[in-house]
Design an enzyme around this catalytic site. Structure first.
Site, mmCIF file in Angstrom:
data_model
loop_
_atom_site.group_PDB
_atom_site.id
_atom_site.type_symbol
_atom_site.label_atom_id
_atom_site.label_comp_id
_atom_site.label_asym_id
_atom_site.label_seq_id
_atom_site.Cartn_x
_atom_site.Cartn_y
_atom_site.Cartn_z
ATOM 1 N N GLN A 1 0.818 -1.212 0.000
ATOM 2 C CA GLN A 1 0.000 0.000 0.000
ATOM 3 C C GLN A 1 0.856 1.268 0.000
ATOM 4 O O GLN A 1 2.068 1.230 0.227
ATOM 5 C CB GLN A 1 -0.912 0.007 1.229
ATOM 6 C CG GLN A 1 -2.007 -1.042 1.169
ATOM 7 C CD GLN A 1 -3.021 -0.870 2.274
ATOM 8 O OE1 GLN A 1 -2.982 -1.564 3.269
ATOM 9 N NE2 GLN A 1 -3.947 0.063 2.095
ATOM 10 N N HIS A 2 0.176 2.381 -0.261
ATOM 11 C CA HIS A 2 0.678 3.743 -0.064
ATOM 12 C C HIS A 2 1.681 4.243 -1.092
ATOM 13 O O HIS A 2 1.910 5.444 -1.179
ATOM 14 C CB HIS A 2 1.321 3.913 1.320
ATOM 15 C CG HIS A 2 0.530 3.396 2.455
ATOM 16 N ND1 HIS A 2 -0.790 3.736 2.651
ATOM 17 C CD2 HIS A 2 0.866 2.545 3.468
ATOM 18 C CE1 HIS A 2 -1.221 3.130 3.747
ATOM 19 N NE2 HIS A 2 -0.255 2.409 4.250
ATOM 20 N N ASP B 1 -2.392 -4.979 0.066
ATOM 21 C CA ASP B 1 -1.953 -6.279 0.566
ATOM 22 C C ASP B 1 -2.718 -6.745 1.808
ATOM 23 O O ASP B 1 -3.072 -7.921 1.919
ATOM 24 C CB ASP B 1 -0.442 -6.270 0.837
ATOM 25 C CG ASP B 1 0.044 -5.083 1.647
ATOM 26 O OD1 ASP B 1 -0.786 -4.284 2.144
ATOM 27 O OD2 ASP B 1 1.279 -4.942 1.786
#
Length: 463
Positions: free
Chosen positions: A71-72, A227
Protein backbone atom coordinates in the site's frame (compact mmCIF):
# COMPACT_ATOMS: atom_id res chain seq x y z
CA UNK A 1 -12.23 -25.81 -15.26
CA UNK A 2 -12.05 -22.01 -14.99
CA UNK A 3 -8.72 -20.68 -13.74
CA UNK A 4 -8.03 -17.45 -11.88
CA UNK A 5 -4.74 -15.75 -11.14
CA UNK A 6 -3.74 -13.71 -8.09
CA UNK A 7 -0.67 -11.46 -7.99
CA UNK A 8 1.14 -10.23 -4.89
CA UNK A 9 3.53 -7.38 -5.69
CA UNK A 10 5.13 -6.82 -2.29
CA UNK A 11 8.08 -4.75 -1.15
CA UNK A 12 10.50 -7.62 -1.62
CA UNK A 13 9.08 -9.79 -4.40
CA UNK A 14 6.31 -10.66 -6.84
CA UNK A 15 4.33 -13.86 -6.32
CA UNK A 16 1.76 -15.35 -8.68
CA UNK A 17 -0.74 -18.13 -7.98
CA UNK A 18 -3.14 -19.80 -10.41
CA UNK A 19 -6.12 -21.51 -8.77
CA UNK A 20 -9.30 -23.33 -9.73
CA UNK A 21 -12.03 -20.70 -9.61
CA UNK A 22 -14.58 -23.00 -7.97
CA UNK A 23 -12.54 -24.97 -5.44
CA UNK A 24 -9.54 -22.71 -4.88
CA UNK A 25 -7.19 -25.61 -5.55
CA UNK A 26 -3.66 -24.47 -6.41
CA UNK A 27 -2.76 -25.29 -10.02
CA UNK A 28 0.61 -23.56 -10.42
CA UNK A 29 2.64 -20.67 -9.04
CA UNK A 30 5.71 -18.52 -9.64
CA UNK A 31 7.78 -15.76 -8.09
CA UNK A 32 10.51 -13.21 -8.75
CA UNK A 33 12.48 -10.75 -6.62
CA UNK A 34 12.23 -6.96 -6.41
CA UNK A 35 15.24 -4.71 -5.85
CA UNK A 36 15.92 -3.48 -2.32
CA UNK A 37 15.26 0.13 -1.42
CA UNK A 38 12.56 2.57 -0.39
CA UNK A 39 12.04 3.92 -3.91
CA UNK A 40 11.84 1.95 -7.12
CA UNK A 41 11.19 2.41 -10.82
CA UNK A 42 7.73 0.80 -11.31
CA UNK A 43 9.11 -0.82 -14.46
CA UNK A 44 10.95 -3.19 -12.10
CA UNK A 45 7.56 -4.38 -10.80
CA UNK A 46 6.41 -5.06 -14.33
CA UNK A 47 9.62 -6.94 -15.14
CA UNK A 48 9.33 -9.04 -11.98
CA UNK A 49 5.70 -9.83 -12.83
CA UNK A 50 6.77 -11.06 -16.26
CA UNK A 51 9.37 -13.35 -14.66
CA UNK A 52 6.88 -14.63 -12.06
CA UNK A 53 4.28 -15.23 -14.78
CA UNK A 54 6.78 -17.24 -16.78
CA UNK A 55 7.70 -19.21 -13.66
CA UNK A 56 3.98 -19.94 -13.18
CA UNK A 57 3.53 -21.17 -16.73
CA UNK A 58 2.10 -17.96 -18.16
CA UNK A 59 -1.50 -16.83 -18.43
CA UNK A 60 -2.67 -19.54 -20.82
CA UNK A 61 -6.09 -20.72 -19.70
CA UNK A 62 -6.47 -17.96 -17.09
CA UNK A 63 -9.97 -16.47 -17.17
CA UNK A 64 -9.56 -13.67 -14.60
CA UNK A 65 -6.75 -11.94 -12.73
CA UNK A 66 -6.49 -9.53 -9.80
CA UNK A 67 -3.50 -7.78 -8.24
CA UNK A 68 -2.75 -7.26 -4.56
CA UNK A 69 0.21 -5.06 -3.66
CA UNK A 70 2.01 -3.05 -1.02
CA UNK A 71 0.00 0.00 0.00
CA UNK A 72 0.68 3.74 -0.06
CA UNK A 73 3.39 3.82 -2.75
CA UNK A 74 3.34 7.04 -4.80
CA UNK A 75 3.31 6.36 -8.55
CA UNK A 76 3.32 9.55 -10.64
CA UNK A 77 2.47 9.49 -14.35
CA UNK A 78 2.75 12.23 -16.96
CA UNK A 79 0.03 13.02 -19.51
CA UNK A 80 1.29 10.23 -21.78
CA UNK A 81 1.22 7.64 -18.99
CA UNK A 82 5.02 7.58 -18.58
CA UNK A 83 6.63 7.33 -15.14
CA UNK A 84 7.67 10.76 -13.83
CA UNK A 85 10.11 9.54 -11.15
CA UNK A 86 10.78 6.37 -9.13
CA UNK A 87 7.88 5.46 -6.85
CA UNK A 88 8.31 6.32 -3.18
CA UNK A 89 7.36 3.23 -1.15
CA UNK A 90 5.47 3.00 2.12
CA UNK A 91 8.69 2.50 4.10
CA UNK A 92 10.38 5.65 2.78
CA UNK A 93 10.47 8.05 5.74
CA UNK A 94 11.82 11.19 4.03
CA UNK A 95 8.23 12.51 4.04
CA UNK A 96 7.94 12.51 7.86
CA UNK A 97 8.25 16.31 8.07
CA UNK A 98 5.73 16.71 5.26
CA UNK A 99 3.26 14.58 7.19
CA UNK A 100 3.64 16.75 10.29
CA UNK A 101 3.08 19.86 8.19
CA UNK A 102 -0.11 18.45 6.68
CA UNK A 103 -1.53 17.51 10.08
CA UNK A 104 -0.95 21.03 11.35
CA UNK A 105 -2.21 22.80 8.22
CA UNK A 106 -5.56 20.98 8.22
CA UNK A 107 -6.21 21.59 11.90
CA UNK A 108 -4.72 18.60 13.69
CA UNK A 109 -5.30 14.89 14.04
CA UNK A 110 -8.99 15.15 14.88
CA UNK A 111 -9.72 17.04 11.65
CA UNK A 112 -7.92 14.42 9.58
CA UNK A 113 -9.54 11.50 11.41
CA UNK A 114 -12.99 12.98 10.90
CA UNK A 115 -12.31 13.67 7.22
CA UNK A 116 -10.70 10.43 6.03
CA UNK A 117 -10.10 8.23 9.09
CA UNK A 118 -6.34 8.56 8.61
CA UNK A 119 -3.87 10.98 10.22
CA UNK A 120 -0.88 11.45 7.87
CA UNK A 121 2.44 9.85 8.74
CA UNK A 122 5.48 9.38 6.50
CA UNK A 123 4.03 6.22 4.93
CA UNK A 124 0.79 7.80 3.70
CA UNK A 125 0.61 8.79 0.03
CA UNK A 126 -0.54 12.34 0.76
CA UNK A 127 2.65 13.01 2.74
CA UNK A 128 4.76 11.74 -0.15
CA UNK A 129 2.95 14.06 -2.57
CA UNK A 130 3.69 17.01 -0.28
CA UNK A 131 7.36 15.98 -0.16
CA UNK A 132 7.43 15.82 -3.96
CA UNK A 133 5.78 19.23 -4.31
CA UNK A 134 8.33 20.82 -1.97
CA UNK A 135 11.52 19.02 -3.02
CA UNK A 136 10.96 18.19 -6.70
CA UNK A 137 8.47 20.78 -7.97
CA UNK A 138 9.38 20.12 -11.61
CA UNK A 139 8.38 16.47 -11.19
CA UNK A 140 5.23 17.55 -9.39
CA UNK A 141 4.34 19.85 -12.27
CA UNK A 142 4.76 16.98 -14.78
CA UNK A 143 2.45 14.71 -12.79
CA UNK A 144 -0.87 14.30 -14.61
CA UNK A 145 -2.07 11.27 -12.62
CA UNK A 146 -1.25 9.65 -9.28
CA UNK A 147 -1.92 6.01 -8.53
CA UNK A 148 -0.84 3.19 -6.21
CA UNK A 149 1.35 0.16 -7.00
CA UNK A 150 -1.56 -2.24 -7.50
CA UNK A 151 -3.44 0.33 -9.61
CA UNK A 152 -0.45 0.73 -11.91
CA UNK A 153 0.14 -3.02 -12.34
CA UNK A 154 -3.55 -3.68 -13.04
CA UNK A 155 -3.49 -0.88 -15.62
CA UNK A 156 -0.36 -2.33 -17.23
CA UNK A 157 -2.03 -5.74 -17.50
CA UNK A 158 -4.94 -4.26 -19.44
CA UNK A 159 -5.34 -3.20 -23.04
CA UNK A 160 -6.49 0.38 -22.36
CA UNK A 161 -3.51 2.60 -21.47
CA UNK A 162 -5.40 5.90 -21.24
CA UNK A 163 -5.14 7.62 -17.87
CA UNK A 164 -8.93 7.46 -17.66
CA UNK A 165 -8.63 3.66 -17.52
CA UNK A 166 -6.76 3.72 -14.20
CA UNK A 167 -8.80 2.00 -11.48
CA UNK A 168 -8.40 1.12 -7.84
CA UNK A 169 -10.53 -0.27 -5.02
CA UNK A 170 -11.64 1.29 -1.74
CA UNK A 171 -9.29 -0.95 0.28
CA UNK A 172 -6.15 0.50 -1.28
CA UNK A 173 -7.55 4.00 -1.83
CA UNK A 174 -8.28 4.28 1.89
CA UNK A 175 -4.55 4.36 2.58
CA UNK A 176 -3.83 7.47 0.54
CA UNK A 177 -4.92 10.16 2.99
CA UNK A 178 -7.34 11.65 0.44
CA UNK A 179 -10.07 8.97 0.35
CA UNK A 180 -12.65 8.33 3.06
CA UNK A 181 -13.56 4.70 3.78
CA UNK A 182 -16.61 5.95 5.69
CA UNK A 183 -18.14 7.84 2.74
CA UNK A 184 -16.37 6.01 -0.12
CA UNK A 185 -15.37 9.31 -1.69
CA UNK A 186 -12.16 11.07 -2.61
CA UNK A 187 -11.40 14.25 -0.73
CA UNK A 188 -10.06 16.42 -3.54
CA UNK A 189 -9.50 19.27 -1.13
CA UNK A 190 -6.98 17.15 0.78
CA UNK A 191 -5.26 16.09 -2.42
CA UNK A 192 -4.96 19.75 -3.42
CA UNK A 193 -3.61 20.62 0.02
CA UNK A 194 -1.03 17.85 -0.12
CA UNK A 195 0.12 18.66 -3.65
CA UNK A 196 0.27 22.43 -3.21
CA UNK A 197 -2.75 23.21 -5.37
CA UNK A 198 -2.09 20.63 -8.07
CA UNK A 199 -5.02 18.33 -8.86
CA UNK A 200 -3.87 15.26 -10.84
CA UNK A 201 -6.18 12.58 -12.18
CA UNK A 202 -7.03 9.81 -9.70
CA UNK A 203 -8.06 6.20 -10.45
CA UNK A 204 -11.74 5.33 -10.52
CA UNK A 205 -12.73 3.52 -7.32
CA UNK A 206 -14.31 0.28 -8.51
CA UNK A 207 -16.80 -1.86 -6.60
CA UNK A 208 -15.33 -4.92 -4.80
CA UNK A 209 -16.27 -7.38 -7.57
CA UNK A 210 -16.24 -5.06 -10.58
CA UNK A 211 -14.57 -5.80 -13.89
CA UNK A 212 -12.12 -2.99 -14.65
CA UNK A 213 -10.73 -4.27 -17.96
CA UNK A 214 -9.35 -7.20 -19.92
CA UNK A 215 -5.88 -8.42 -20.77
CA UNK A 216 -4.77 -8.70 -24.41
CA UNK A 217 -5.46 -12.43 -24.06
CA UNK A 218 -9.04 -11.82 -22.96
CA UNK A 219 -8.77 -12.47 -19.20
CA UNK A 220 -11.01 -10.31 -17.04
CA UNK A 221 -9.17 -7.95 -14.68
CA UNK A 222 -10.58 -7.45 -11.19
CA UNK A 223 -10.20 -4.24 -9.18
CA UNK A 224 -7.37 -5.63 -7.04
CA UNK A 225 -6.64 -4.26 -3.57
CA UNK A 226 -3.95 -3.51 -1.03
CA UNK A 227 -1.95 -6.28 0.57
CA UNK A 228 -3.70 -6.25 3.94
CA UNK A 229 -7.20 -6.35 2.47
CA UNK A 230 -6.12 -9.14 0.11
CA UNK A 231 -4.74 -11.22 2.97
CA UNK A 232 -7.94 -10.75 4.99
CA UNK A 233 -9.95 -11.91 1.96
CA UNK A 234 -7.78 -15.01 1.57
CA UNK A 235 -8.19 -15.88 5.24
CA UNK A 236 -11.95 -15.46 5.08
CA UNK A 237 -11.71 -12.97 7.94
CA UNK A 238 -15.08 -11.76 9.17
CA UNK A 239 -16.35 -9.45 11.85
CA UNK A 240 -14.65 -10.27 15.15
CA UNK A 241 -11.55 -11.68 13.47
CA UNK A 242 -8.23 -10.00 14.13
CA UNK A 243 -5.32 -10.65 11.75
CA UNK A 244 -1.75 -10.20 12.98
CA UNK A 245 0.71 -10.29 10.09
CA UNK A 246 4.46 -10.38 10.73
CA UNK A 247 6.19 -9.58 7.47
CA UNK A 248 8.40 -6.71 6.34
CA UNK A 249 6.00 -4.62 8.39
CA UNK A 250 3.88 -5.70 11.33
CA UNK A 251 0.14 -5.31 10.76
CA UNK A 252 -2.76 -5.76 13.16
CA UNK A 253 -6.16 -5.42 11.50
CA UNK A 254 -9.78 -6.19 12.36
CA UNK A 255 -12.81 -6.63 10.11
CA UNK A 256 -15.64 -4.36 11.25
CA UNK A 257 -18.66 -2.52 9.89
CA UNK A 258 -17.84 0.75 11.66
CA UNK A 259 -15.17 3.14 10.37
CA UNK A 260 -12.87 4.34 13.17
CA UNK A 261 -11.87 7.98 13.60
CA UNK A 262 -8.74 7.88 15.74
CA UNK A 263 -7.36 11.39 16.24
CA UNK A 264 -4.09 9.96 17.58
CA UNK A 265 -3.42 8.38 14.18
CA UNK A 266 -2.47 5.07 15.75
CA UNK A 267 -5.42 3.31 14.10
CA UNK A 268 -5.84 3.91 10.38
CA UNK A 269 -9.41 3.81 9.11
CA UNK A 270 -8.84 1.58 6.09
CA UNK A 271 -11.43 -0.38 4.12
CA UNK A 272 -11.42 -4.09 3.29
CA UNK A 273 -11.98 -5.76 -0.09
CA UNK A 274 -15.62 -6.75 0.49
CA UNK A 275 -17.32 -3.45 1.30
CA UNK A 276 -16.63 -3.43 5.03
CA UNK A 277 -14.01 -1.66 7.15
CA UNK A 278 -10.51 -2.85 8.04
CA UNK A 279 -9.13 -0.62 10.82
CA UNK A 280 -5.44 -1.24 10.98
CA UNK A 281 -2.33 -0.61 13.02
CA UNK A 282 0.98 -0.91 11.19
CA UNK A 283 4.51 -1.06 12.59
CA UNK A 284 7.65 -0.61 10.51
CA UNK A 285 9.54 -3.24 12.51
CA UNK A 286 8.46 -6.84 12.29
CA UNK A 287 10.13 -9.95 10.85
CA UNK A 288 13.38 -8.10 10.22
CA UNK A 289 13.76 -7.71 13.98
CA UNK A 290 14.19 -11.48 14.06
CA UNK A 291 16.51 -11.32 11.03
CA UNK A 292 18.71 -8.70 12.69
CA UNK A 293 18.89 -10.57 16.00
CA UNK A 294 19.77 -13.84 14.28
CA UNK A 295 22.48 -12.06 12.32
CA UNK A 296 23.83 -10.41 15.47
CA UNK A 297 24.00 -13.76 17.25
CA UNK A 298 25.38 -15.60 14.23
CA UNK A 299 22.56 -18.18 14.19
CA UNK A 300 19.77 -19.26 11.84
CA UNK A 301 16.09 -18.74 12.64
CA UNK A 302 15.56 -22.24 14.02
CA UNK A 303 18.38 -21.71 16.51
CA UNK A 304 17.06 -18.24 17.35
CA UNK A 305 13.71 -19.82 18.27
CA UNK A 306 15.40 -22.54 20.33
CA UNK A 307 17.39 -19.91 22.22
CA UNK A 308 14.33 -17.72 22.84
CA UNK A 309 12.33 -20.63 24.22
CA UNK A 310 15.17 -21.81 26.48
CA UNK A 311 14.86 -18.98 29.00
CA UNK A 312 12.74 -16.14 30.34
CA UNK A 313 13.93 -12.62 29.53
CA UNK A 314 14.72 -11.94 33.23
CA UNK A 315 14.25 -8.20 32.86
CA UNK A 316 16.00 -7.79 29.51
CA UNK A 317 13.86 -5.79 27.06
CA UNK A 318 14.38 -4.94 23.40
CA UNK A 319 12.49 -1.94 22.02
CA UNK A 320 12.49 -2.95 18.35
CA UNK A 321 12.50 0.44 16.59
CA UNK A 322 15.33 -0.61 14.28
CA UNK A 323 14.06 1.42 11.28
CA UNK A 324 12.35 4.24 13.09
CA UNK A 325 8.70 3.48 13.78
CA UNK A 326 5.28 4.21 12.35
CA UNK A 327 3.14 3.14 15.33
CA UNK A 328 3.85 5.01 17.50
CA UNK A 329 4.82 7.69 14.98
CA UNK A 330 8.57 7.95 15.62
CA UNK A 331 10.35 8.00 12.26
CA UNK A 332 13.68 9.05 13.79
CA UNK A 333 13.61 6.55 16.69
CA UNK A 334 16.26 3.87 17.18
CA UNK A 335 16.12 0.46 18.78
CA UNK A 336 17.28 -0.05 22.35
CA UNK A 337 18.08 -2.83 24.81
CA UNK A 338 17.28 -2.21 28.48
CA UNK A 339 17.91 -4.07 31.72
CA UNK A 340 21.21 -5.67 30.77
CA UNK A 341 22.82 -7.44 33.76
CA UNK A 342 25.44 -10.12 34.21
CA UNK A 343 22.79 -12.81 34.68
CA UNK A 344 20.95 -12.00 31.44
CA UNK A 345 23.93 -11.19 29.21
CA UNK A 346 23.52 -14.32 27.10
CA UNK A 347 22.49 -15.09 23.51
CA UNK A 348 19.38 -16.83 24.82
CA UNK A 349 18.21 -13.79 26.78
CA UNK A 350 18.76 -11.48 23.81
CA UNK A 351 16.85 -13.86 21.54
CA UNK A 352 13.97 -13.94 24.01
CA UNK A 353 13.99 -10.14 24.37
CA UNK A 354 13.80 -9.76 20.58
CA UNK A 355 10.76 -12.03 20.26
CA UNK A 356 9.07 -10.51 23.32
CA UNK A 357 9.72 -6.96 22.09
CA UNK A 358 8.31 -7.70 18.63
CA UNK A 359 5.17 -9.27 20.12
CA UNK A 360 4.69 -6.51 22.70
CA UNK A 361 4.76 -3.93 19.91
CA UNK A 362 2.02 -5.85 18.09
CA UNK A 363 0.05 -6.34 21.33
CA UNK A 364 0.00 -2.55 21.71
CA UNK A 365 -1.65 -2.50 18.28
CA UNK A 366 -4.37 -4.89 19.47
CA UNK A 367 -5.07 -2.56 22.39
CA UNK A 368 -5.37 0.42 20.03
CA UNK A 369 -7.94 -1.42 17.86
CA UNK A 370 -10.01 -2.39 20.88
CA UNK A 371 -9.97 1.22 22.05
CA UNK A 372 -11.59 2.12 18.70
CA UNK A 373 -14.39 -0.37 19.25
CA UNK A 374 -13.09 -3.47 17.48
CA UNK A 375 -14.30 -6.74 18.96
CA UNK A 376 -11.87 -9.63 18.99
CA UNK A 377 -13.15 -13.20 19.04
CA UNK A 378 -10.30 -14.84 17.12
CA UNK A 379 -6.65 -14.01 16.39
CA UNK A 380 -5.07 -15.23 13.16
CA UNK A 381 -1.25 -15.09 13.02
CA UNK A 382 0.29 -15.03 9.53
CA UNK A 383 3.33 -13.80 7.65
CA UNK A 384 6.95 -14.87 7.47
CA UNK A 385 7.48 -14.20 11.17
CA UNK A 386 4.74 -16.70 12.04
CA UNK A 387 7.07 -19.47 10.85
CA UNK A 388 9.08 -18.91 14.03
CA UNK A 389 8.28 -21.51 16.68
CA UNK A 390 9.13 -18.99 19.39
CA UNK A 391 6.72 -16.43 17.94
CA UNK A 392 3.91 -18.98 17.74
CA UNK A 393 4.41 -20.26 21.28
CA UNK A 394 4.96 -16.90 22.97
CA UNK A 395 2.25 -14.91 21.14
CA UNK A 396 -0.75 -16.25 23.14
CA UNK A 397 0.97 -15.44 26.44
CA UNK A 398 1.73 -11.86 25.39
CA UNK A 399 -1.55 -11.25 23.50
CA UNK A 400 -3.50 -12.78 26.38
CA UNK A 401 -5.63 -15.02 24.18
CA UNK A 402 -5.36 -18.16 22.01
CA UNK A 403 -3.79 -17.71 18.59
CA UNK A 404 -4.70 -19.60 15.40
CA UNK A 405 -1.83 -20.07 12.96
CA UNK A 406 -2.90 -21.00 9.41
CA UNK A 407 -0.40 -22.93 7.33
CA UNK A 408 2.16 -20.66 5.62
CA UNK A 409 0.85 -19.45 2.31
CA UNK A 410 0.83 -16.64 -0.21
CA UNK A 411 -2.14 -14.95 1.40
CA UNK A 412 -1.99 -11.70 -0.57
CA UNK A 413 -1.81 -13.55 -3.89
CA UNK A 414 -4.49 -15.99 -2.72
CA UNK A 415 -6.78 -13.13 -1.72
CA UNK A 416 -6.28 -11.54 -5.13
CA UNK A 417 -7.10 -14.89 -6.77
CA UNK A 418 -10.25 -15.22 -4.67
CA UNK A 419 -11.28 -11.74 -5.75
CA UNK A 420 -10.66 -12.69 -9.39
CA UNK A 421 -12.93 -15.74 -8.94
CA UNK A 422 -15.59 -13.49 -7.40
CA UNK A 423 -15.38 -11.09 -10.34
CA UNK A 424 -15.61 -13.97 -12.79
CA UNK A 425 -18.64 -15.51 -11.07
CA UNK A 426 -20.70 -12.33 -10.86
CA UNK A 427 -22.02 -13.58 -7.50
CA UNK A 428 -23.03 -11.42 -4.53
CA UNK A 429 -20.28 -12.86 -2.29
CA UNK A 430 -16.77 -14.29 -2.83
CA UNK A 431 -16.58 -18.05 -3.44
CA UNK A 432 -16.28 -20.29 -0.39
CA UNK A 433 -12.93 -22.00 -0.76
CA UNK A 434 -12.45 -24.83 1.74
CA UNK A 435 -9.65 -24.10 4.22
CA UNK A 436 -7.44 -26.66 5.94
CA UNK A 437 -7.66 -27.20 9.70
CA UNK A 438 -5.84 -24.43 11.55
CA UNK A 439 -3.70 -25.28 14.61
CA UNK A 440 -4.34 -23.25 17.76
CA UNK A 441 -1.67 -22.17 20.22
CA UNK A 442 -2.61 -21.46 23.83
CA UNK A 443 -0.71 -20.27 26.91
CA UNK A 444 -1.43 -18.58 30.21
CA UNK A 445 -1.25 -14.77 29.91
CA UNK A 446 1.94 -13.19 31.25
CA UNK A 447 1.07 -9.50 31.74
CA UNK A 448 4.39 -8.81 33.46
CA UNK A 449 6.18 -9.00 30.10
CA UNK A 450 4.08 -6.19 28.63
CA UNK A 451 4.28 -4.17 31.83
CA UNK A 452 8.08 -4.30 31.74
CA UNK A 453 8.09 -3.38 28.03
CA UNK A 454 5.81 -0.39 28.72
CA UNK A 455 8.25 0.87 31.36
CA UNK A 456 11.07 1.34 28.83
CA UNK A 457 9.22 1.70 25.50
CA UNK A 458 9.83 5.47 25.36
CA UNK A 459 13.46 5.35 26.48
CA UNK A 460 15.06 5.44 23.04
CA UNK A 461 16.85 7.96 20.85
CA UNK A 462 15.06 9.99 18.22
CA UNK A 463 11.74 10.65 19.98
Amino acid sequence: MALVMGVDSSTQSCKVVVRDADSGELVRQGRASHPDGTEIDPARWSEALEVALADAGGMDGVDAVSVGAQQHGMVCLDEDGAIVRPALLWNDTRSAGSARDLVEEFGGGRAWADAVGVVPVAAITAAKLRWLADHEPTSADRTAAVCLPHDWLSWRLGEDRRLDALATDRGDASGTGYFSAATDEYRRDLLDLAFRGRSPHLPTVAAPSARIGTTPGGAVIGPGTGDNAAAALALGAGEGDLVVSIGTSGVVSAVTTVAPRDASGLVAGFADATGRQLPLVCTLNAARVLDATARLLGVDHDELSRLALSTESEGLVMVPYLEGERTPNRPEATGAVHGLRLNNSTPAHLARAAVDGLLCSLADGIDHLRAQGATVSRVLLVGGGAKSEAVRRLAPAIFGMPVDVPAPGEYVADGAARQAAWVLSGAEEPPEWVAADVPRYEADPVPAVRERYAEVRDLTDGL
